[in-house]
Design an enzyme around this catalytic site. Sequence first.
Site, short mmCIF file in Angstrom:
data_model
loop_
_atom_site.label_atom_id
_atom_site.label_comp_id
_atom_site.label_asym_id
_atom_site.label_seq_id
_atom_site.Cartn_x
_atom_site.Cartn_y
_atom_site.Cartn_z
N LYS A 52 0.97 -1.19 -0.17
CA LYS A 52 0.04 -0.03 0.04
C LYS A 52 0.87 1.23 -0.22
O LYS A 52 0.51 2.23 -0.77
CB LYS A 52 -0.87 -0.03 1.22
CG LYS A 52 -2.07 -0.94 1.19
CD LYS A 52 -2.78 -1.33 2.40
CE LYS A 52 -3.68 -2.27 2.29
NZ LYS A 52 -4.67 -2.53 3.53
N GLN A 96 -4.18 -1.16 9.78
CA GLN A 96 -4.09 -2.54 9.23
C GLN A 96 -4.66 -3.38 10.35
O GLN A 96 -4.34 -3.51 11.44
CB GLN A 96 -2.72 -2.80 8.92
CG GLN A 96 -2.45 -3.94 8.26
CD GLN A 96 -3.14 -4.18 6.75
OE1 GLN A 96 -3.36 -3.14 6.02
NE2 GLN A 96 -3.71 -5.26 6.41
N ASP A 119 -10.36 3.27 4.04
CA ASP A 119 -11.00 1.64 4.28
C ASP A 119 -12.43 1.54 4.22
O ASP A 119 -12.74 0.50 3.71
CB ASP A 119 -10.26 0.86 5.32
CG ASP A 119 -9.23 0.24 5.20
OD1 ASP A 119 -8.90 0.02 3.95
OD2 ASP A 119 -8.38 -0.27 6.18
#
Length: 297
Positions: A52, A96, A119
């Site tokens: 990412k 994460q 997200d």
Amino acid sequence: MAKIIDGKQIAQEIKDELKEKIKELKSSGCVPGLTVVIVGEDPASQIYVRMKTKASQELGINSETIALPAGTSQTRLLELVDKLNNDDSVHGMLVQLPLPDQIDEDVIINSISPEKDVDGFHPLNRGRLVAAEDTFVPCTPLGIQEMLIRSNFDPNGKHVVIVGRSKIVGMPLAIMLAQKKAGANATVTLCHTGTKDISHFTKQADILVAAVGRPEVIKGDMLKEGAVVIDVGVNRVNAPEMEKGYRIVGDVEFESASKRAAAISPVPGGVGPMTIAMLLSNTVKAASNFCASSSTG
Ligand code: NAP
């Protein structure tokens, strides 16, 4: 044999488009910023975070990774999220998952500013998705929708069968594709462990999405002839013949499925690159929103 839906290539097209948007934003003094937070040393999470960060740097996004030790307390992580919420150079952030046991994931997700939640996991953004409002949509389902549209398999009017109802893939995808919107408007069936006779449903799918997390559970004989198959699964299986001792397979048995399907997304090289491209897209959206509101406000 089925046509291969090349997620890597489609993701590259999207990244090229985003590069142009980022150039425009930068020329007006707006540099998109993304911060990725990782707690602990889970090897898969470390790989995802590296991918990412690398992809966002390649596009000219101001990207930072903050790595905290596995023993980090929930209070410490909440303090960091609060700091990032209040940092105007950070337009998008994500923590994460999974997090170590001492940290409640929901508490952390709920503490992220919904405007920076690239997200799309914050309950406010989930609610906006259900209400068909503009929002941050989770990256994997967004990538699957984009992949279908860009490969000319528009879900409009099709029967889409999704196997798996997780909060991050199956459920949001079902909501998105059932909406009366362009690139959606499908008839959606959502299967899970409570579904009796899954193949009864998969055999009716014009588009089948497998987001199960079980290696190769969807076999060719479970598909309708000419179906479009999107394989979300990333499963590690033992492979002593390989140097690393394992190989990565999807939730679909590629060999049998590709004989029956009209098109199929491979693993790797299918949904994975699309997920990353959508994270970058959500970050650019967060930055555009922020810079537009600060220039008018
Ligand atoms: P998850 O949270 O474990 O959810 C799995 C879903 O599949 C659940 O709804 C579960 O049903 C259902 N399921 C499990 N076994 C089943 C079976 N035998 N028959 C029918 N349904 C079954 O998984 P996830 O996070 O959605 O991830 C799914 C897979 O996609 C994983 O391999 C993951 O690594 C991969 N993934 C890939 C990406 C990417 O970018 N490439 C992103 C996210 C996830 P219940 O709800 O009834 O338990």
